[in-house]
Design a protein around this motif. Structure first.
Motif, short mmCIF file in Angstrom:
data_model
loop_
_atom_site.label_atom_id
_atom_site.label_comp_id
_atom_site.label_asym_id
_atom_site.label_seq_id
_atom_site.Cartn_x
_atom_site.Cartn_y
_atom_site.Cartn_z
N THR A 1 -28.32 19.71 14.45
CA THR A 1 -29.11 20.30 15.53
C THR A 1 -28.63 19.71 16.85
OG1 THR A 1 -31.07 20.60 14.14
CG2 THR A 1 -31.42 20.54 16.53
N ASN A 2 -28.25 20.58 17.77
CA ASN A 2 -27.77 20.14 19.08
C ASN A 2 -28.96 19.74 19.95
OD1 ASN A 2 -26.63 19.79 21.59
ND2 ASN A 2 -25.39 21.65 21.52
N LEU A 3 -28.98 18.51 20.41
CA LEU A 3 -30.09 18.00 21.22
C LEU A 3 -29.75 17.98 22.71
CD1 LEU A 3 -31.21 15.06 18.91
CD2 LEU A 3 -32.17 17.35 19.05
N THR A 4 -28.78 18.77 23.12
CA THR A 4 -28.30 18.88 24.51
C THR A 4 -27.77 17.52 24.99
OG1 THR A 4 -30.46 18.47 25.58
CG2 THR A 4 -29.95 20.74 24.93
N SER A 5 -27.95 17.20 26.28
CA SER A 5 -27.32 16.01 26.82
C SER A 5 -28.19 15.37 27.89
CB SER A 5 -25.95 16.36 27.42
OG SER A 5 -26.11 17.26 28.50
N SER A 6 -27.82 14.14 28.23
CA SER A 6 -28.48 13.40 29.31
C SER A 6 -27.50 12.36 29.84
CB SER A 6 -29.76 12.74 28.82
OG SER A 6 -30.40 12.05 29.88
N ALA A 7 -27.69 11.96 31.12
CA ALA A 7 -26.81 10.97 31.73
C ALA A 7 -27.54 9.66 31.88
CB ALA A 7 -26.30 11.46 33.08
N THR A 8 -26.86 8.56 31.60
CA THR A 8 -27.44 7.26 31.86
C THR A 8 -27.60 7.07 33.37
OG1 THR A 8 -25.18 6.38 31.75
CG2 THR A 8 -26.55 6.16 29.75
N LEU A 9 -28.46 6.12 33.75
CA LEU A 9 -28.76 5.90 35.16
C LEU A 9 -27.62 5.16 35.86
CD1 LEU A 9 -32.51 4.82 34.91
CD2 LEU A 9 -31.55 7.12 35.20
N THR A 10 -27.65 5.21 37.18
CA THR A 10 -26.69 4.45 37.98
C THR A 10 -27.27 3.08 38.29
OG1 THR A 10 -27.63 5.34 40.01
CG2 THR A 10 -25.76 6.53 39.05
N VAL A 11 -26.40 2.17 38.68
CA VAL A 11 -26.84 0.83 39.14
C VAL A 11 -27.28 0.95 40.59
CG1 VAL A 11 -26.13 -1.54 39.56
CG2 VAL A 11 -25.27 -0.31 37.55
N PRO A 12 -28.44 0.43 40.94
CA PRO A 12 -28.88 0.52 42.34
C PRO A 12 -27.88 -0.18 43.24
CG PRO A 12 -30.69 -0.15 40.92
CD PRO A 12 -29.44 -0.21 40.09
N PRO A 13 -27.67 0.33 44.47
CA PRO A 13 -26.74 -0.32 45.39
C PRO A 13 -27.21 -1.75 45.72
CG PRO A 13 -27.60 1.74 46.31
CD PRO A 13 -28.30 1.52 45.00
N SER B 1 -27.71 1.53 30.63
CA SER B 1 -26.73 1.42 29.54
C SER B 1 -27.35 1.69 28.17
CB SER B 1 -26.08 0.04 29.55
OG SER B 1 -27.07 -0.96 29.38
N SER B 2 -28.48 2.35 28.15
CA SER B 2 -29.11 2.67 26.86
C SER B 2 -29.98 3.91 27.02
CB SER B 2 -29.96 1.49 26.37
OG SER B 2 -31.07 1.28 27.23
N LEU B 3 -30.25 4.54 25.90
CA LEU B 3 -31.16 5.69 25.90
C LEU B 3 -31.70 5.87 24.48
CD1 LEU B 3 -29.49 8.20 24.41
CD2 LEU B 3 -28.44 8.39 26.66
N SER C 1 -32.32 4.80 19.08
CA SER C 1 -31.95 4.19 20.35
C SER C 1 -30.49 3.73 20.31
CB SER C 1 -32.86 3.00 20.67
OG SER C 1 -34.20 3.43 20.84
N PHE C 2 -29.81 3.92 21.42
CA PHE C 2 -28.41 3.53 21.54
C PHE C 2 -28.26 2.59 22.74
CE2 PHE C 2 -28.42 7.51 19.29
CZ PHE C 2 -27.46 7.35 18.31
N THR C 3 -27.49 1.54 22.56
CA THR C 3 -27.28 0.56 23.62
C THR C 3 -25.79 0.42 23.92
OG1 THR C 3 -27.22 -1.25 22.03
CG2 THR C 3 -29.37 -0.71 22.98
N SER C 4 -25.47 -0.43 24.89
CA SER C 4 -24.07 -0.69 25.28
C SER C 4 -23.35 0.57 25.71
CB SER C 4 -23.32 -1.38 24.13
OG SER C 4 -23.96 -2.59 23.76
N LEU C 5 -24.07 1.47 26.38
CA LEU C 5 -23.47 2.71 26.85
C LEU C 5 -22.87 2.51 28.25
CD1 LEU C 5 -26.29 5.20 25.78
CD2 LEU C 5 -24.30 4.44 24.47
N ALA C 6 -22.06 3.45 28.66
CA ALA C 6 -21.45 3.40 29.99
C ALA C 6 -22.46 3.83 31.04
CB ALA C 6 -20.22 4.29 30.03
N ILE C 7 -22.34 3.26 32.21
CA ILE C 7 -23.25 3.57 33.32
C ILE C 7 -22.91 4.94 33.89
CG2 ILE C 7 -23.99 2.81 35.62
CD1 ILE C 7 -23.18 -0.03 34.76
N ASN C 8 -23.99 5.68 34.27
CA ASN C 8 -23.84 6.99 34.92
C ASN C 8 -22.85 7.88 34.17
OD1 ASN C 8 -24.19 9.03 36.77
ND2 ASN C 8 -22.69 8.22 38.23
N THR C 9 -23.11 8.03 32.87
CA THR C 9 -22.22 8.81 31.99
C THR C 9 -23.05 9.82 31.20
OG1 THR C 9 -20.69 6.96 31.80
CG2 THR C 9 -20.54 8.69 30.11
#
Length: 234
Positions: free
Chosen positions: A222-234, A152-154, A195-203
């Motif tokens: 400047t466009n810094l492209t994109s990345s996805a937050t991680l998923t929650v382990p099963p 939920s952060s990056l 740093s950004f927090t409180s983000l959505a999971i797997n987004t």
């Protein structure tokens, strides 16, 4: 009374005058001796309505008025990072009523002054042209741009641009889950990361950054492209 000096007034500034002196015999016939020539002093330049006609990332163009000096008068423009001109000094001499100085630092305050030089290489007093701030450099891309990335952060990283902005430059980083940034999180920082927090999971999140100079104007994003937050382990 025979005089050995003569003062002439109402002459033009920065103009070469030639002199001769003669004696008269009893029949008023002159016998001349040619004296050396000299130039009157140049007037100190005067302020223009707009002093700085162009301010870029690494260049500044300043202008002034002739204040009755003739067209062949030379002018020296000086820029300095110190108000007393003891700092780094940039200089240009020109026959024009404006000059452009380059290789300056981005987002840096420069003080300006100009003086006129007469035909005998005698300079006038300086006219202060106040000061201005160069624009900030557009931030650059680093790899990886997203590191670290969690559930939920990056953290987004970038460079100070080229030429590099000085320390203390402010950057606005925007993070959005849509590529057109219609809605976004925003962070303003003097660091080269945010740093950004409180983000959505797997987004997937898109990032862009711009720099701001000390007078307020921003650079382009400047466009810094994109990345996805991680998923929650099963």
């Amino acid at each position: 009374v025979a005089l050995s000096t003569l003062t002439v007034s109402s002459l033009s500034p920065n103009t070469t005058y030639f002199f001769r002196v003669g004696t008269l015999n009893w029949n008023n016939v002159p016998n001349y001796t040619v004296l050396s020539a000299t130039s009157t002093l140049a007037n100190t330049p005067a302020s223009a309505v707009s002093t700085f006609t162009m301010v870029g990332v690494s260049s500044i163009t300043a202008q002034w008025t002739a204040n009755s000096n003739p067209s062949a008068t030379r002018y020296t423009l000086q820029l300095s990072t110190a108000s007393d001109f003891t700092g780094t000094l940039f200089s240009s001499t020109t026959l024009n009523l404006s000059a452009t100085l380059t290789t300056l630092g981005p987002n840096t305050t420069y003080y300006a002054q100009v003086r006129a030089i007469n035909n005998n290489e005698v300079a006038s007093a300086f006219l202060s042209l106040t000061s201005t701030i160069t624009l900030a450099s557009q931030p650059g891309i680093v790899s990886p741009a997203f590191d670290p990335v969690f559930i939920s952060s990056l953290t987004v990283s970038f460079s100070a641009g080229s030429p590099a902005n000085p320390s203390g430059t402010l950057y606005q980083v925007q993070l959005s889950s849509v590529s057109d940034f219609n809605a976004f999180f925003s962070s303003t920082t003097a660091n080269l990361l945010a740093s950004f927090t409180s983000l959505a999971i797997n987004t997937t999140y898109y990032a862009q950054v711009r720099a701001q100079n000390g007078a307020g104007p921003f650079t382009n994003f400047t466009n810094l492209t994109s990345s996805a937050t991680l998923t929650v382990p099963p």
